[in-house]
Design an enzyme around this catalytic site. Structure first.
Site: not given
Length: 1044
Positions: A550, A552-554, A915, A958
């Site tokens: 959320p 990030v400008g989508k 991971s 990461k």
């Protein structure tokens, strides 16, 4: 003055009717043009006398031709026949030379004892011969080194084509009159570089282009109908190209001007020696009395060329063809081309391509710089090409003008016809007493709407059926409203209506960079989309899916894409949607039925090719009304949405031109078939420097303006923004950062208003004075139409937000450090995790639950709210660690007796994923050999039982988290090397990435070359120091018995 010539021209005109089809008239046309041109010339007394004599002789010759006389004219005593010509020279004093006779009338222009004409045609031929020898063209000086300079605005002059100019400067006006009076009507015309400049003198040579024309003033007359005495209109006839070599600018009054003397005019080669004393000297020295600009010039000659050059002939043919095309579209061009053809005595434009190029540039309405380039071109081929370019633009303009004219005429004709028929219909209904009811008007309205739309045949057929049904239904019928609502929706869908798309790459880059910082992957994909559309000429709909955390400008990037493509924008969210009817609409049989969201979008934007943003596609629900995600399969399939069938509309709708953009935070919850239809574009989080740039360029200026501090001196320092990002806004997006910056400027606004309390009170008082509301009576509310005036912040108010006072605006810091340990003990390792909010550091801790002894039992306990996958990773890491210690350090018996507790901090946060395998194994091995790790090392990777390290996801997030936590070295799977190489340089700066394929590679990096002896002795002291409890009791009993 030219009465004889006018009489001749009148007689020749009368003959035109009789010999209309005769080829002789082709010779008369240039003569008529020549006579019309000469009417504008001015003459002095000597010229007038010469022309009068020649005109008298000409009349006598015509009389002899008409009377069929055999008597010739007598010689005049000096050996010249009756054909002595006094053709005027431009100087006014140089007589022309006619044909010489020998006393018997045999001169080349005489008509002494010539026989009478045998036919009218022969008489005309003789007349033309006399005119050719009598009307000699004025002799133009070949060399004229100094001329009066006239600056010309907007369009240059071209040799051979007249142009009228208005002169307003009284000094230049007087100088031109003096030139005309002295018989030296020559000036230099040069184009001004500044189109808005309107002057008659040149003060700086940089004001004009150096290449101009040598022009003759053919006539002058007062400008503006004689109202302005100081201005006049001069008709110029350019003769050749010239270039300025030196400028003599006008001097102020009272300053003596340098004497300038021009070279003499070239003498007429036929002038006799007796007339040499009459030769004038061309000089401009008399212009020193006038405040005008003079220029020294040199003639420019066209470069020689081969008339048989195929390129020149081809370009000439193309120019002629373009002229023909323009002539069919523009009547004005047709007349100009006809006049040009009449003035060309040669009759073949291929013989004079240079003049054709000048004519093309002279009659076109091109840009001044383009026309000047034609004038400056001395290479004929280059001049023709530039003239052709100008002419082609003129053709395009003429075609567009013709197209617009035809469209307007057709529309006017159609509207007039419709209006006439409608008026007739109204009149008929009025006479018959038929009044149209509301239903008829409704039907007419639907038909008018349908006529403006390009409905497909199938849709048009359905519309006709429904409109006929509506016409036969009674308004009181229940189905009437259903049919009317359906027709309303059917006519509001924009059938065939598209918004023009912008394929300009530079415009798209500008728009995307203005709205967003970074996001290069998204920008490149949009630019690719535009480039493909530009090359193909058509744009097919695409389905893009932006996936990222959320903030990030989508959603906002979707608006920017629509603005870059000049498309309409529509957004709707499917988060929590459980009803299929929201996508595909309701059946018309239901009460309150409506079309789906897509049809509603088309109705609102009124174009077939909008950009539709489907938000939160990963949060779509599922209920008893159906599965909306399955309904999206048809909508988002490029192979099927060309005939999308809405339940309400029940007609195929073409959605293939719609650009669908979906947004999601994760792809795990998106159904596989739906995910397969979309092109995924990952939007990872922003690093700190990207956030700083976004806050500085976008967020802070917007927040400052919204807080009313646009003109106030409120400074948010960059160091404060960096502290805000580090201690308050660590998430991947910038939504929380925007909230904090808005909060800072709101606090600053409050502080300023409190400090300016008196000023605010004065403004409020002035507002009360301007309010027009009356005192409320009872429950009435006081209202006003006057807008409130904003408070003006004085210039002496300064507010600076720095890291020291930042907490006064946003409170104490929320985050202190991602790194829990400045120095890690054995068994503690920093891992890296990916979340929907971006990346984060994830520590894994291992420790002993109890003391080691030869009798203790091994065990492993796990805490930290780990998911099933992560628990399995823990078991795999534990098994692999025991296997590795057995192989490498068999004398180390740690795992044989150790009860280990493995914990992942922040137990309130659920954690899952594969991971963390190598992180857990490293934590267990660090505890087993009792060796701490470097705190600046972080790792991520999935581990198998054999030690193979598998690929993971979210490496960019990461890496961002590792950089934020002060990590210097990242260990990641070798299969993710391509992901590491694609990371931006600002992310990789300061980080060392080490790809590993097997755990042995990890062991070498984190533990180095540890010896077997060190591993053996890691826990030996604890084993040796431990004494079992029963042994201690036995020792106590023995000691007691000994004492007894």
């Amino acid at each position: 003055m030219y009465a004889p010539l006018r009489g001749i021209y009148k007689n020749l005109t009368n003959l035109k009717t009789e010999f209309n089809r005769s080829p002789i008239l082709l010779l008369i046309q240039p003569l008529r043009h020549e006579i019309n041109s000469r009417r504008n010339f001015t003459c002095n007394s000597r010229q007038f006398s010469s022309i009068s004599k020649s005109s008298s002789r000409l009349r006598s010759k015509l009389q002899e031709s008409k009377l069929d006389s055999n008597s010739g004219s007598k010689n005049d005593g000096d050996g010249n026949g009756g054909n002595r010509n006094s053709g005027n020279n431009n100087s006014g004093d140089k007589p022309g030379s006619g044909g010489k006779g020998d006393g018997s009338g045999k001169g080349d222009g005489g008509s002494g004892d010539s026989p009478p004409p045998r036919s009218p045609f022969e008489g005309i031929q003789r007349t033309l011969h006399v005119l050719e020898t009598t009307l000699q063209k004025p002799s133009i000086p070949e060399v004229y080194p100094q001329v009066l300079a006239l600056p010309i605005a907007r369009r240059p002059l071209f040799p051979g084509f007249y142009k009228a100019v208005v002169i307003k400067d009284p000094h230049v006006t007087a100088a031109v009159k003096e030139l005309m009076k002295r018989g030296q009507p020559y000036v230099g015309a040069f184009l001004l570089k500044d189109e808005e400049l309107d002057v008659d003198t040149i003060t700086d040579i940089a004001q004009v282009y150096k290449v101009g024309v040598f022009a003759q003033i053919t006539s002058v007359f007062p400008a503006n109908g004689g109202q302005d005495e100081n201005s006049l209109t001069a008709v110029l006839y350019p003769h050749r190209r010239i270039r300025i070599t030196e400028l003599l600018p006008p001097l102020p009054s009272g300053v003596p001007e340098a004497e300038v003397v021009a070279e003499s005019v070239q003498q007429n080669p036929e002038t006799t020696s007796t007339n040499k004393e009459l030769e004038p000297q061309y000089a401009t020295s008399f212009l020193e009395e006038y405040n005008v600009s003079l220029v020294n010039v040199e003639n420019l000659q066209d470069e020689s060329y081969n008339r048989k050059n195929q390129v020149i002939r081809a370009i000439t043919s193309e120019i002629v063809a373009v002229f023909k095309d323009i002539a069919t579209l523009n009547p004005l061009f047709r007349d100009q081309i006809a006049n040009f053809s009449m003035s060309q005595s040669a009759g073949n434009v291929f013989e004079e391509p240079a003049k054709l190029a000048d004519f093309a540039a002279a009659v076109s309405t091109g840009e001044p710089n383009e026309l000047q380039e034609v004038l400056e071109s001395l290479v004929i081929e280059e001049r023709l090409q530039k003239a052709l370019l100008v002419l082609k633009k003129e053709l395009v303009n003429a075609q567009l003008q013709s197209k617009i004219s035809k469209e307007v005429e057709s529309k006017i004709a159609k509207r007039q016809r419709e209006y006439y028929l409608m008026e007739q219909l109204k009149g008929i209904k009025k006479e018959l007493g038929i009044e149209s009811d509301g239903k008829d008007k409704l039907v007419e309205k639907f038909k008018e709407k349908a006529d403006k739309l390009a409905m497909p045949d199938g849709v048009k057929k359905v519309f006709e059926e429904e409109i006929n049904k509506l016409a036969h239904l009674e308004p009181a019928a229940s189905e009437f409203n259903v049919t009317r609502n359906y027709l309303d929706w059917l006519t509001q869908v924009p059938w065939g209506q598209r918004s023009p798309e912008n394929y300009n790459i530079k415009h798209a880059i500008k728009v995307l960079d203005e709205d967003h910082y970074g996001l290069q992957d998204v920008k490149d994909r949009i630019l690719e989309f535009i480039a493909v559309g530009k090359l193909r000429g058509i744009v097919e709909g695409k389905i893009l899916c932006f996936v990222g955390p959320p903030g990030v400008g989508k959603t906002s990037i979707g608006k920017s894409i629509a603005r870059a493509l000049s498309r309409q924008f529509y957004r709707f969210s499917v988060g929590g949607l459980t009803d299929v009817a929201e996508i595909k609409g309701h059946r018309r049989t239901y009460v309150g039925a409506m079309p789906g969201k897509v049809v509603q979008a088309l109705k609102k934007v009124q174009t077939e090719n909008p950009l539709v943003l489907i938000d939160e596609v990963d949060k779509i629900g599922r209920g008893h009304q159906g599965d909306p995600s399955s309904a999206l399969l048809e909508l988002l399939d490029p192979e099927q949405n060309s005939s999308f069938l809405d339940h309400y509309m029940d007609v195929p709708i073409d959605l293939s031109k719609v650009l669908f953009v979906c947004t999601a935070n994760v792809v795990d919850t998106i159904p596989g078939p739906l995910l397969d239809r979309m092109e995924l574009i990952q939007l990872s989080g922003y690093v700190a420097d990207e956030k700083v740039a976004i806050a500085t360029k976008y967020l802070a200026p917007t927040a400052k303006e919204m807080a009313g501090l646009k003109d106030a001196d409120v400074l948010l320092q960059q160091s404060a923004i960096e502290t805000l990002i580090k201690s308050y806004c660590r998430e991947s997006g910038v939504r929380n950062l925007k909230k904090q910056i808005d909060k800072i400027y709101r606090k600053a606004a409050l502080k300023i208003v409190k400090d300016l309390g008196e000023e605010e009170a004065r403004n409020e008082e002035s507002d009360k004075v301007e309010t027009k509301s009356e005192k409320p009576e009872g429950d009435e509310v006081s209202t006003t139409t006057e807008p409130r005036k904003p408070l003006t912040v004085p210039d002496d108010v300064h507010v600076i937000i720095d890291p020291e006072n930042l907490k006064d605006y946003v409170g104490p810091p929320v985050w202190h450090s991602d790194r829990l340990y400045d120095k890690t003990p054995p068994g503690v390792v920093m891992g890296l995790a990916w979340t929907s909010m971006g990346g984060s550091a994830l520590y894994v801790e291992s420790t002993l639950e109890s003391i080691l002894s030869n009798t203790s039992a091994p065990s492993l306990s796990k805490t930290g709210q780990m998911g099933d996958v992560m628990k399995e990773s823990t078991t795999i890491a534990y098994t692999f660690s025991k296997s590795l210690m057995t192989r490498r350090f068999p004398e180390n018996r740690f795992f044989e007796r150790a009860a280990i507790h493995l914990h992942v901090p922040e137990g309130a946060t659920p954690k899952d994923g594969p991971s963390a395998g190598i992180t857990m194994a490293t934590s267990l091995l660090s505890l087993a050999i009792s060796k701490p790790l470097d705190p600046t090392i972080a790792m991520t990777g999935e581990l198998t039982l054999t030690g193979k390290i598998l690929k993971i996801g979210g490496l960019r997030e990461k890496a961002v988290a590792a950089k934020r936590s002060g990590v210097h070295t990242i260990i990641f799977p070798e299969a993710n090397t391509s992901d590491w190489e694609e990371l931006p340089d600002n992310v990789k700066e300061g980080l060392i990435g080490i790809p590993v394929a097997w755990y042995d590679d990890v062991f070498k990096v984190v533990f180095g070359d540890i010896s077997k002896e060190e591993a053996k002795n890691a826990w030996t002291s604890m084993f040796e120091s431990y004494v079992p409890t029963d042994t201690k009791e036995k020792e106590v009993n023995v000691n007691a018995s000994v004492t007894l």
